[in-house]
Design a protein around this motif. Structure first.
Motif, PDB file in Angstrom:
ATOM      1  N   UNK A 439       0.729  -1.206  -0.036  1.00  0.00           N
ATOM      2  CA  UNK A 439      -0.097  -0.043  -0.033  1.00  0.00           C
ATOM      3  C   UNK A 439       0.807   1.215   0.081  1.00  0.00           C
ATOM      4  N   UNK A 440       1.831   1.205   0.876  1.00  0.00           N
ATOM      5  CA  UNK A 440       2.837   2.471   0.974  1.00  0.00           C
ATOM      6  C   UNK A 440       3.483   2.823  -0.251  1.00  0.00           C
ATOM      7  N   UNK A 441       3.846   1.643  -0.923  1.00  0.00           N
ATOM      8  CA  UNK A 441       4.665   1.818  -2.267  1.00  0.00           C
ATOM      9  C   UNK A 441       3.803   2.221  -3.411  1.00  0.00           C
ATOM     10  N   UNK A 442       2.674   1.557  -3.312  1.00  0.00           N
ATOM     11  CA  UNK A 442       1.637   2.067  -4.526  1.00  0.00           C
ATOM     12  C   UNK A 442       1.077   3.582  -4.384  1.00  0.00           C
ATOM     13  N   UNK A 443       0.908   3.998  -3.067  1.00  0.00           N
ATOM     14  CA  UNK A 443       0.768   5.306  -2.747  1.00  0.00           C
ATOM     15  C   UNK A 443       1.908   6.383  -3.279  1.00  0.00           C
ATOM     16  N   UNK A 444       3.130   5.961  -2.805  1.00  0.00           N
ATOM     17  CA  UNK A 444       4.371   6.811  -3.310  1.00  0.00           C
ATOM     18  C   UNK A 444       4.333   6.533  -4.901  1.00  0.00           C
ATOM     19  N   UNK A 445       4.131   5.718  -5.555  1.00  0.00           N
ATOM     20  CA  UNK A 445       4.376   5.675  -6.966  1.00  0.00           C
ATOM     21  C   UNK A 445       3.257   6.675  -7.741  1.00  0.00           C
ATOM     22  N   UNK A 446       2.199   6.581  -7.018  1.00  0.00           N
ATOM     23  CA  UNK A 446       1.282   7.748  -7.679  1.00  0.00           C
ATOM     24  C   UNK A 446       1.483   9.003  -7.427  1.00  0.00           C
ATOM     25  N   UNK A 447       1.913   9.478  -6.246  1.00  0.00           N
ATOM     26  CA  UNK A 447       2.393  10.636  -5.826  1.00  0.00           C
ATOM     27  C   UNK A 447       3.554  11.324  -6.416  1.00  0.00           C
ATOM     28  N   UNK A 448       4.379  10.330  -6.475  1.00  0.00           N
ATOM     29  CA  UNK A 448       5.533  10.762  -7.400  1.00  0.00           C
ATOM     30  C   UNK A 448       5.567  11.089  -8.832  1.00  0.00           C
ATOM     31  N   UNK A 449       4.470  10.519  -9.505  1.00  0.00           N
ATOM     32  CA  UNK A 449       4.157  10.799 -10.912  1.00  0.00           C
ATOM     33  C   UNK A 449       3.716  12.419 -10.758  1.00  0.00           C
ATOM     34  N   UNK A 450       2.812  12.732  -9.770  1.00  0.00           N
ATOM     35  CA  UNK A 450       2.295  14.194  -9.865  1.00  0.00           C
ATOM     36  C   UNK A 450       3.391  15.153  -9.524  1.00  0.00           C
ATOM     37  N   UNK A 451       4.319  14.543  -8.482  1.00  0.00           N
ATOM     38  CA  UNK A 451       5.601  15.533  -8.385  1.00  0.00           C
ATOM     39  C   UNK A 451       6.640  15.672  -9.646  1.00  0.00           C
ATOM     40  N   UNK A 452       6.708  14.772 -10.154  1.00  0.00           N
ATOM     41  CA  UNK A 452       7.586  14.823 -11.412  1.00  0.00           C
ATOM     42  C   UNK A 452       6.902  15.764 -12.381  1.00  0.00           C
ATOM     43  N   UNK A 453       5.590  15.476 -12.534  1.00  0.00           N
ATOM     44  CA  UNK A 453       4.920  16.665 -13.498  1.00  0.00           C
ATOM     45  C   UNK A 453       4.878  17.880 -13.078  1.00  0.00           C
ATOM     46  N   UNK A 454       4.928  18.211 -11.758  1.00  0.00           N
ATOM     47  CA  UNK A 454       5.054  19.765 -11.177  1.00  0.00           C
ATOM     48  C   UNK A 454       6.597  20.031 -11.470  1.00  0.00           C
ATOM     49  N   UNK A 455       7.612  19.225 -11.238  1.00  0.00           N
ATOM     50  CA  UNK A 455       9.048  19.417 -11.611  1.00  0.00           C
ATOM     51  C   UNK A 455       9.184  19.687 -12.969  1.00  0.00           C
ATOM     52  N   UNK A 456       8.727  18.758 -13.824  1.00  0.00           N
ATOM     53  CA  UNK A 456       8.787  19.084 -15.388  1.00  0.00           C
ATOM     54  C   UNK A 456       8.278  20.479 -15.770  1.00  0.00           C
ATOM     55  N   UNK A 457       7.195  20.966 -15.273  1.00  0.00           N
ATOM     56  CA  UNK A 457       6.669  22.055 -15.918  1.00  0.00           C
ATOM     57  C   UNK A 457       6.885  23.360 -14.792  1.00  0.00           C
ATOM     58  N   UNK A 458       7.839  22.875 -14.120  1.00  0.00           N
ATOM     59  CA  UNK A 458       8.383  23.989 -13.051  1.00  0.00           C
ATOM     60  C   UNK A 458       7.221  24.723 -12.358  1.00  0.00           C
ATOM     61  N   UNK A 459       6.511  23.941 -11.883  1.00  0.00           N
ATOM     62  CA  UNK A 459       4.901  24.485 -11.393  1.00  0.00           C
ATOM     63  C   UNK A 459       5.425  25.035  -9.830  1.00  0.00           C
ATOM     64  N   UNK A 460       5.324  26.345  -9.661  1.00  0.00           N
ATOM     65  CA  UNK A 460       5.645  26.830  -8.331  1.00  0.00           C
ATOM     66  C   UNK A 460       4.068  26.979  -7.637  1.00  0.00           C
ATOM     67  N   UNK A 461       4.030  26.978  -6.270  1.00  0.00           N
ATOM     68  CA  UNK A 461       2.917  26.845  -5.491  1.00  0.00           C
ATOM     69  C   UNK A 461       2.135  28.245  -5.664  1.00  0.00           C
ATOM     70  N   UNK A 462       1.043  28.503  -5.941  1.00  0.00           N
ATOM     71  CA  UNK A 462       0.291  29.719  -5.923  1.00  0.00           C
ATOM     72  C   UNK A 462       0.034  30.235  -4.616  1.00  0.00           C
ATOM     73  N   UNK A 463       0.161  31.382  -4.439  1.00  0.00           N
ATOM     74  CA  UNK A 463      -0.233  32.042  -3.064  1.00  0.00           C
ATOM     75  C   UNK A 463      -1.767  32.125  -2.887  1.00  0.00           C
ATOM     76  N   UNK A 464      -1.970  32.127  -1.486  1.00  0.00           N
ATOM     77  CA  UNK A 464      -3.405  32.067  -1.126  1.00  0.00           C
ATOM     78  C   UNK A 464      -3.178  32.845   0.212  1.00  0.00           C
ATOM     79  N   UNK A 465      -4.366  33.712   0.424  1.00  0.00           N
ATOM     80  CA  UNK A 465      -4.295  34.472   1.747  1.00  0.00           C
ATOM     81  C   UNK A 465      -4.621  33.356   2.830  1.00  0.00           C
ATOM     82  N   UNK A 466      -3.918  33.344   4.133  1.00  0.00           N
ATOM     83  CA  UNK A 466      -4.437  32.713   5.146  1.00  0.00           C
ATOM     84  C   UNK A 466      -5.799  32.949   5.665  1.00  0.00           C
ATOM     85  N   UNK A 467      -6.715  31.765   5.990  1.00  0.00           N
ATOM     86  CA  UNK A 467      -7.868  32.153   6.128  1.00  0.00           C
ATOM     87  C   UNK A 467      -8.810  32.046   5.271  1.00  0.00           C
TER      88      UNK A 467
END
Length: 487
Positions: A439-467
């Protein structure tokens, strides 16, 4: 079922988790007479102190973190009698050898549960030391805290290292959400009621939202959190575990293999979100200065004291590609500095196929089911009912909630912290509420795919106001498909 352990050894026994959660949970089990009669508790950490000093620390932790109405001097004295302490630095082989001698003497032939309440980087050295001193064989088991690694490769490495000394049946990976009363109630709701199961599929459900929102910031955990972020810290484990329990097929029995087999099938059915999909299906955010509950709070970078590209918010649209759920979007959302603290699952059922009330101008709203897990456990089913009146121009309808308030219904029963259940199960060798390696490794494999996509597109977090509920982009993530987040 394994024999109940006669020795619990807690590594990191002076840490924050131990004082806030572990020791109070052991106190609760002692109070209710649920600890195995022969159980001894051995605390160990780098701190150089003797048993009496550690018992004083335990007493202070109980005083701070157990409700005053539940504190009892006799119960505390009985718990303290079970407790010993031996200092050992995890990077000191000689100190670990001496600790091994203490464990061997205290074990006295009974089962042992080792709880590694430490940074994951110490899991392998501690297990190796236990193995080297003959303390990792039959009759022993080990509890591991999250995060188990920071990606698939590191999780596999940790699992391999631990697996050299403890076979899979003796490894208990903690996701404390699985021990929460509300999560247990999700299991009961799904598999203990004939009402919902015929509707629990794509034919009747339009969308599902799973939200874990926190009002707090990093709370002194900045260095740890900055190396993790919301995706690794919350979504990879807590939210995906909730998704698995919601979406799984009914297990044949409520026992470890059957439950975890069905959860694994859900993880394997998750549609990958890679570089081609991340921009459309995911949003990352980072909180800026704002106000929560009317109190001004700083932004993440201000709290951290440096620049950072770590996300404190994640929202995404997941698809479970199997016969039961094909075509139903699962919206997952977690973030810090949200307007309110909540963990809940929101289920929107499909519209009726044809409304007979159009002539009266009545607007039908789809039925919804809200399963609240924290801070209060409740189940709310919203249904359309007739609004009182003569209705000469046609029936008027209104949505009304059928609300089960767990606190009101079971207010006379004590609400148990998650670690009481998890400790009791681990001491008795029951792994149903712990996470299996695959289970742990299957979850990491799915999440890693998303993070790899973020890195490939150099996607920075968007700002949002606290609250607020995250970046505006998170709103459009759902609106593009005709849906709206529950707020």
């Amino acid at each position: 079922m394994a024999e109940a352990a006669s020795l619990l050894t807690i590594f990191g026994a002076t840490g924050d988790l131990a004082q806030r959660m572990l020791l109070p949970s052991l106190y609760g089990l002692q109070r209710d007479g649920l600890l195995p009669p022969r159980l001894r508790i051995l605390g160990t950490a780098r701190t150089g102190q003797d048993t009496m000093a550690y018992r004083a620390l335990v007493a202070k932790a109980i005083e701070r973190h157990v409700p005053a109405g539940e504190q009892d001097a006799g119960v505390l004295a009985a718990l303290l009698e079970r407790i010993d302490y031996h200092p050992a630095a995890l990077d000191d082989p000689e100190g670990l050898a001496r600790l091994g001698g203490v464990v061997a003497r205290m074990r006295a032939g009974g089962d042992v549960l080792y709880h590694l309440s430490t940074a994951p980087g110490w899991y392998a050295p501690v297990c190796a030391a236990l193995g080297a001193h003959g303390l990792a064989g039959e009759g022993t088991r080990v509890m591991l805290e999250k995060p188990l690694g920071h990606d698939l490769a590191s999780a596999v490495a940790i699992n391999d290292d631990v697996g050299r000394f403890f076979d899979e049946e003796r490894v208990f990976r903690v996701d404390h959400y699985l021990g929460k009363e509300g999560v247990q109630n999700l299991i009961a709701l799904r598999f203990g009621n004939a009402l919902f199961e015929p509707l629990w599929n794509a034919r009747h459900i339009e969308q599902v939202q799973i939200s874990v929102a926190e009002t707090v910031g990093v709370e002194g955990r900045g260095d740890y959190y900055d190396g993790s972020g919301a995706m690794r810290d919350m979504l990879q484990n807590h939210l995906l575990q909730l998704l698995c329990l919601f979406a799984s097929e009914p297990p044949s029995r409520f026992e470890p293999a059957a439950v975890r087999n069905e959860k694994l099938k859900v993880l394997h059915s998750l549609r990958p979100i890679g570089a081609a999909e991340v921009a459309a299906e995911t949003v990352a955010g980072q909180y800026l200065a704002g106000a929560v509950d009317g109190v001004a709070v700083p932004g993440y970078r201000d709290e951290l004291g440096r620049d950072s590209g770590t996300e404190t918010f994640v929202a995404l649209r997941a698809q479970v590609d199997n016969w039961r759920w094909k075509g139903v979007p699962f919206y997952l959302r977690t973030g810090k500095r949200m307007p309110r603290r909540c963990t809940e699952i929101h289920v929107q059922f499909r519209d009726v196929p044809h409304s007979i009330f159009d002539h009266g101008g009545a607007r039908l709203q789809p039925n919804t089911l809200v399963i609240g897990l924290q801070p209060q456990e409740h189940i709310e089913l919203r249904m359309m009912t007739k609004t009182p009146g003569l209705d000469r121009q046609g029936l008027r309808l209104s949505p009304v909630a059928l609300d089960l308030d767990m606190q009101a219904e079971f207010g006379d029963l004590r609400r148990r912290p998650a670690y009481e259940r998890l400790y009791l199960d681990a001491l008795e060798g029951n792994g149903t509420l712990f996470v299996r390696r695959d289970e742990t490794e299957a979850a990491w494999a799915w999440v890693d795919g998303i993070r790899d996509g973020w890195n490939a597109h150099q996607m920075a977090p968007r700002g949002y106001q606290a609250g607020t509920w995250g970046p505006a982009r998170a709103v459009t993530l759902a609106e593009r498909h005709g849906h709206a987040w529950r707020e």
